[in-house]
Structure formats: C-alpha cells, structure tokens
Scaffold this active site. Structure first.
Site, PDB file in Angstrom:
ATOM      1  N   ARG A  19       0.831  -1.221   0.000  1.00 45.30           N
ATOM      2  CA  ARG A  19       0.000   0.000   0.000  1.00 45.30           C
ATOM      3  C   ARG A  19       0.859   1.263   0.000  1.00 45.30           C
ATOM      4  NH1 ARG A  19      -1.910  -3.375  -1.298  1.00 45.30           N
ATOM      5  NH2 ARG A  19      -3.582  -4.650  -0.540  1.00 45.30           N
ATOM      6  N   SER A  37     -10.279  -0.944   4.098  1.00 49.74           N
ATOM      7  CA  SER A  37      -9.473  -1.218   5.304  1.00 49.74           C
ATOM      8  C   SER A  37      -9.036   0.096   5.937  1.00 49.74           C
ATOM      9  CB  SER A  37      -8.221  -2.016   4.936  1.00 49.74           C
ATOM     10  OG  SER A  37      -8.589  -3.188   4.268  1.00 49.74           O
ATOM     11  N   GLU A  95      -4.442   3.125   7.247  1.00 54.49           N
ATOM     12  CA  GLU A  95      -4.188   3.063   5.800  1.00 54.49           C
ATOM     13  C   GLU A  95      -4.859   4.275   5.142  1.00 54.49           C
ATOM     14  OE1 GLU A  95      -4.838  -0.795   3.923  1.00 54.49           O
ATOM     15  OE2 GLU A  95      -5.560   0.209   2.127  1.00 54.49           O
TER      16      GLU A  95
HETATM   17  C1  LIG Z   1     -15.327  -0.451  -0.199  1.00 56.75           C
HETATM   18  C2  LIG Z   1     -13.850  -0.255  -0.397  1.00 56.75           C
HETATM   19  C3  LIG Z   1     -13.047  -1.344  -0.703  1.00 56.75           C
HETATM   20  C4  LIG Z   1     -11.668  -1.185  -0.892  1.00 56.75           C
HETATM   21  N1  LIG Z   1     -10.917  -2.274  -1.215  1.00 56.75           N
HETATM   22  C5  LIG Z   1      -9.591  -2.129  -1.436  1.00 56.75           C
HETATM   23  C6  LIG Z   1      -8.796  -3.251  -1.830  1.00 56.75           C
HETATM   24  O1  LIG Z   1      -9.286  -4.361  -2.003  1.00 56.75           O
HETATM   25  N2  LIG Z   1      -7.467  -3.047  -2.026  1.00 56.75           N
HETATM   26  C7  LIG Z   1      -6.890  -1.814  -1.873  1.00 56.75           C
HETATM   27  O2  LIG Z   1      -5.674  -1.700  -2.083  1.00 56.75           O
HETATM   28  N3  LIG Z   1      -7.622  -0.741  -1.501  1.00 56.75           N
HETATM   29  C8  LIG Z   1      -8.949  -0.866  -1.284  1.00 56.75           C
HETATM   30  N4  LIG Z   1      -9.699   0.212  -0.903  1.00 56.75           N
HETATM   31  C9  LIG Z   1      -9.046   1.518  -0.697  1.00 56.75           C
HETATM   32  C10 LIG Z   1      -9.106   2.433  -1.945  1.00 56.75           C
HETATM   33  O3  LIG Z   1      -9.870   1.827  -2.941  1.00 56.75           O
HETATM   34  C11 LIG Z   1      -7.696   2.688  -2.485  1.00 56.75           C
HETATM   35  O4  LIG Z   1      -6.874   3.277  -1.492  1.00 56.75           O
HETATM   36  C12 LIG Z   1      -7.710   3.607  -3.714  1.00 56.75           C
HETATM   37  O5  LIG Z   1      -6.403   3.806  -4.172  1.00 56.75           O
HETATM   38  C13 LIG Z   1      -8.362   4.946  -3.437  1.00 56.75           C
HETATM   39  O6  LIG Z   1      -8.472   5.635  -4.665  1.00 56.75           O
HETATM   40  P1  LIG Z   1      -9.074   7.101  -4.696  1.00 56.75           P
HETATM   41  O7  LIG Z   1      -9.002   7.621  -6.082  1.00 56.75           O
HETATM   42  O8  LIG Z   1     -10.395   7.110  -4.079  1.00 56.75           O
HETATM   43  O9  LIG Z   1      -8.002   7.822  -3.749  1.00 56.75           O
HETATM   44  P2  LIG Z   1      -8.108   9.165  -2.904  1.00 56.75           P
HETATM   45  O10 LIG Z   1      -8.651   8.851  -1.552  1.00 56.75           O
HETATM   46  O11 LIG Z   1      -8.775  10.217  -3.681  1.00 56.75           O
HETATM   47  O12 LIG Z   1      -6.548   9.480  -2.773  1.00 56.75           O
HETATM   48  C14 LIG Z   1      -5.682   8.502  -2.231  1.00 56.75           C
HETATM   49  C15 LIG Z   1      -4.235   8.946  -2.389  1.00 56.75           C
HETATM   50  O13 LIG Z   1      -3.898   9.066  -3.766  1.00 56.75           O
HETATM   51  C16 LIG Z   1      -3.351  10.357  -4.035  1.00 56.75           C
HETATM   52  N5  LIG Z   1      -3.752  10.729  -5.402  1.00 56.75           N
HETATM   53  C17 LIG Z   1      -4.989  10.644  -5.956  1.00 56.75           C
HETATM   54  N6  LIG Z   1      -4.944  11.017  -7.252  1.00 56.75           N
HETATM   55  C18 LIG Z   1      -3.658  11.372  -7.512  1.00 56.75           C
HETATM   56  C19 LIG Z   1      -2.971  11.872  -8.667  1.00 56.75           C
HETATM   57  N7  LIG Z   1      -3.585  12.064  -9.842  1.00 56.75           N
HETATM   58  N8  LIG Z   1      -1.652  12.137  -8.561  1.00 56.75           N
HETATM   59  C20 LIG Z   1      -0.991  11.950  -7.396  1.00 56.75           C
HETATM   60  N9  LIG Z   1      -1.584  11.484  -6.272  1.00 56.75           N
HETATM   61  C21 LIG Z   1      -2.895  11.196  -6.336  1.00 56.75           C
HETATM   62  C22 LIG Z   1      -3.903  11.257  -2.958  1.00 56.75           C
HETATM   63  O14 LIG Z   1      -3.042  12.349  -2.743  1.00 56.75           O
HETATM   64  C23 LIG Z   1      -3.945  10.298  -1.770  1.00 56.75           C
HETATM   65  O15 LIG Z   1      -2.677  10.231  -1.153  1.00 56.75           O
HETATM   66  C24 LIG Z   1     -11.084   0.096  -0.739  1.00 56.75           C
HETATM   67  C25 LIG Z   1     -11.900   1.201  -0.447  1.00 56.75           C
HETATM   68  C26 LIG Z   1     -13.268   1.034  -0.290  1.00 56.75           C
HETATM   69  C27 LIG Z   1     -14.122   2.237  -0.018  1.00 56.75           C
END
Ligand SMILES: Cc1cc2nc3c(=O)[nH]c(=O)nc-3n(C[C@H](O)[C@H](O)[C@H](O)COP(=O)(O)OP(=O)(O)OC[C@H]3O[C@@H](n4cnc5c(N)ncnc54)[C@H](O)[C@@H]3O)c2cc1C
Length: 355
Positions: free
Chosen positions: A172, A244, A342
């Site tokens: 992660r 998580s 996380e």
């Molecule tokens: C129901 C559910 C299930 C999930 N299951 C999993 C799983 O199975 N495995 C897993 O690994 N995670 C899981 N997650 C966590 C989540 O899906 C991941 O952490 C995912 O990467 C979040 O993406 P986001 O676009 O919403 O990120 P955000 O919350 O918008 O941002 C997360 C991070 O990415 C950075 N970021 C976003 N866009 C950019 C960009 N363009 N350039 C640079 N930095 C950027 C942000 O600064 C921040 O640090 C789950 C979440 C939920 C709600």
C-alpha cells in the site's frame, strides 16, 4: 480547467462526511497543470490530490486547493516483442489517464482482450491513486503491471517519467507517498498487459471458488472477484466507508511468538525477502480486542469485516477519527501493537482544515 471556490466534497469522499474545499480544481491535461504551476496565487496555496476519495477522511474543511484529475483517455501505445517476455507472448502497452475510474479501466482491458488486472476488479479508485497506494487484492498488486508513470511536479514545473522500479512499490505504498513527492501529480500510467490469459488463483478464496475448473477465463475471474468482494465488504452507497481503515501490522518474531502462545491459530504471513518480521491480520486483532461489529454512536466496525469502519450517519469526519482512536487503543491495550491507518486524514481538528 474547472475552478470552483468553496466547493462541497460530500460526493467526493466515500465516508460521505461534509467538508468544503477552499478551491476545487479539476484539470483535463498537462497544459492545465503547467498553467497552475505558473500562477502566482496558486503558489501561495497548499493543495492535495483527490481521486474518488475512497482512501481519504476529511476531518474538517480544507483550506487550499483540491486537485482532481479529469484525464480520461485510454489508448494502446505499443507492443513489446514476444522474445522479450518469459512466456513468448507479446505484451501490449496501454496508456491511461489518471482520472479514469479504476474498475472501468479493468473492465475495458478485459473487453479488449488484454489481461492481468482481473484480480484487482471492483476496487474503488482512480487510476492515479491506484498507483500511489499500490492497490492490491486477491493475490495481486497493481505495481506488478506498471510499465511507466507520467507525472507533473507543481513545485518545479517539470514533467516526470518513472518506470515501475523507480516508483518503489511496497505494501500500500509507493514513492509518491514520500514528502519529496507531495507536489507531484500523476497524469498518465502505462500498463504492460498480456493477450494470453494467465489466471492467478494463489489467493485461497479464489482457488476454492474455482475448484475443479481447469482454466477460468479472465472475465470469469473478474466476476468471481466481484461476487466475493460483494459478499464480504459493505457497499459504500449503503454503508459509507473507505475499505481497510488500518494496515496489517508487521511485528517482531518475538512478539509474534508471545501472541501465538496464547492463540495457536493467530493468522499471520511471513514477510518476503528474508525480513524477520511477521505480518499479522489487523482484522483479527480488532476482533480479539472486542471491536468486531461494535458501534459507538454513528460509527462502527463492520460486523463481517472489522477492519472496515463504517459511517452510520455522522456528517463529521472527526467522529470517525475518534472511533478509530478507540479501536487503536483497544488493540494497543490487548496486544501492545500500534495500528497504523491506511486511510489518509486531511485537515486537523483545530484549525478548521488546513493541512
Ligand atoms: C469499499 C472499499 C473497498 C476497498 N478495497 C480495497 C482493496 O481491495 N485493495 C486496496 O488496495 N484498496 C482498497 N480500498 C481503498 C481504496 O480503494 C484505495 O486506497 C484507492 O487507491 C483509493 O483511490 P481514490 O481515487 O479514491 O483515492 P483518494 O482517496 O482520492 O486518494 C488517495 C491517495 O492518492 C493520491 N492521489 C490521488 N490522485 C492522484 C494523482 N492524480 N496524482 C498523485 N496522487 C494522487 C492522494 O493524494 C492520496 O494520497 C477500498 C476502499 C473502499 C471504499
């Protein structure tokens, strides 16, 4: 480029808490980012990147700019000769914008006959954040399929190109989570995918689901992963959450053995690369500390998966933080282990949001 002042982030975080961004900036290409880098007012602001907000907890309003990628192109940009790959199958290079919704990208690659990402189906993410977090599930991690990452450094105004090795993918984590990269915005990612299906059934639940099936297709694997995920994880629309909440902790061999004396079947994984530490299941620790299904006010641990903290109705991110602190405290008291979130927290409790 779309620039909006005092913008509600309610629909941009999966905890569905209320928070406002001083500025919302949705960029469509690298030219937009170049303009921002030269803007004198923008220079005075702090900023964060935000994709779907599926890994972010807003503790209050954000004083600064929230940058959101709307780069949504998907294109095939090359083929790597079969003689360069271990299984004599050519790899196809697919370049995708950081604003594409991850699961839509996975579905599209499978539909076009490019395989590898199927185990990562159903993870709520933007492509940009998928890289930052090195998302993983069902025995697979995104970093494994990355050929190149393109990014823009708003601090220096420079375009960056990194290969997978340079991105330092870990559990992660990636280079993009280090302080030196906090002004960097990912714009595109190129994936290396195969036209030859190679089902990865190393994860037990998946292997069991396909018992007796000789060679499931990538589409079948995707559907199975979506079904298993749906049966274990709460739907964000019904039970707002960020997956998580804590990472699985790494503990010393000594600590592990002391817990194993009391609980002979404590779930654990040995670390790769000769690391003497042992990884424990945060979900198991939380369960043992008495928090599985426990709810305080409008926040609780999901009964089927205690690692997921659910917002049952509070508009306040800080209530979710306070609940998570209680979970941490209970695990610390019971096992002497410090859980690490996380989920990214944005804003502080005291200054109404500024990071
Ligand atoms: C129901 C559910 C299930 C999930 N299951 C999993 C799983 O199975 N495995 C897993 O690994 N995670 C899981 N997650 C966590 C989540 O899906 C991941 O952490 C995912 O990467 C979040 O993406 P986001 O676009 O919403 O990120 P955000 O919350 O918008 O941002 C997360 C991070 O990415 C950075 N970021 C976003 N866009 C950019 C960009 N363009 N350039 C640079 N930095 C950027 C942000 O600064 C921040 O640090 C789950 C979440 C939920 C709600």
């Amino acid at each position: 480029m779309e620039i909006i002042p005092s913008y509600s982030l309610l629909e941009h975080n999966t905890f569905r808490v209320e928070a406002k961004a001083q500025w919302w900036i949705a960029y469509r290409d690298i030219e937009d980012l170049k303009k921002l880098a030269k803007d004198e007012y923008f220079e005075t602001l702090s900023f964060i990147n935000l994709g779907l907000g599926a890994n972010t907890l807003f503790l209050g309003d954000y004083k600064g700019a929230v940058l959101h990628s709307q780069i949504t192109s998907i294109e095939e940009v090359g083929v790597i000769d079969s003689s360069m790959s271990s299984d004599s199958t050519p790899s196809h290079l697919i370049r995708v914008g950081s604003g594409v919704v991850w699961d839509e990208f996975v579905a599209e690659t499978i539909a076009r006959g490019f395989y590898g990402l199927e185990n990562l189906s159903g993870i709520p993410a933007s492509v940009g954040a998928a890289i930052v977090q090195n998302i993983g599930a069902y025995g697979s991690e995104v970093g494994h399929y990355v050929e190149e990452i393109e990014a823009f450094d708003l601090g220096t105004g420079k375009v960056l190109r990194l290969c997978a090795e340079e991105a330092q993918f870990g559990y992660r984590s990636s280079l993009f989570k280090t302080p030196q990269y906090d002004k960097v915005v990912i714009t595109h990612v190129t994936f290396r995918l195969s036209t030859k299906p190679q089902p990865n059934l190393t994860y037990r639940a998946l292997a069991e689901a396909f018992e007796g099936v000789v060679a499931p297709t990538p589409l079948e694997v995707r559907h199975k992963v979506l079904t298993i995920r749906g049966s274990k994880l709460p739907k964000v629309e019904e039970y707002p959450n960020a997956g998580s909440f804590f990472k699985n902790p790494l503990v010393s061999q000594e600590k592990f053995e002391s817990i194993q004396k009391e609980f002979s079947s404590v779930p654990h994984w040995l670390s790769p690369n000769g690391d003497p530490n042992v990884k424990l299941s945060a979900a198991w620790l939380i369960d043992q500390a008495g928090y599985k299904g426990k709810r305080i006010g409008s926040v609780g641990c999901y009964p089927l998966q205690p690692l997921v903290i659910v917002n049952y109705g509070t508009p306040l991110g800080k209530e979710i933080l306070f609940f998570s602190e209680k979970v941490k405290h209970a695990v610390r008291e019971r096992f002497g282990i410090e859980l690490e979130p996380e989920v990214r927290m944005v804003g502080t409790l005291h200054d109404n949001g500024e990071k």
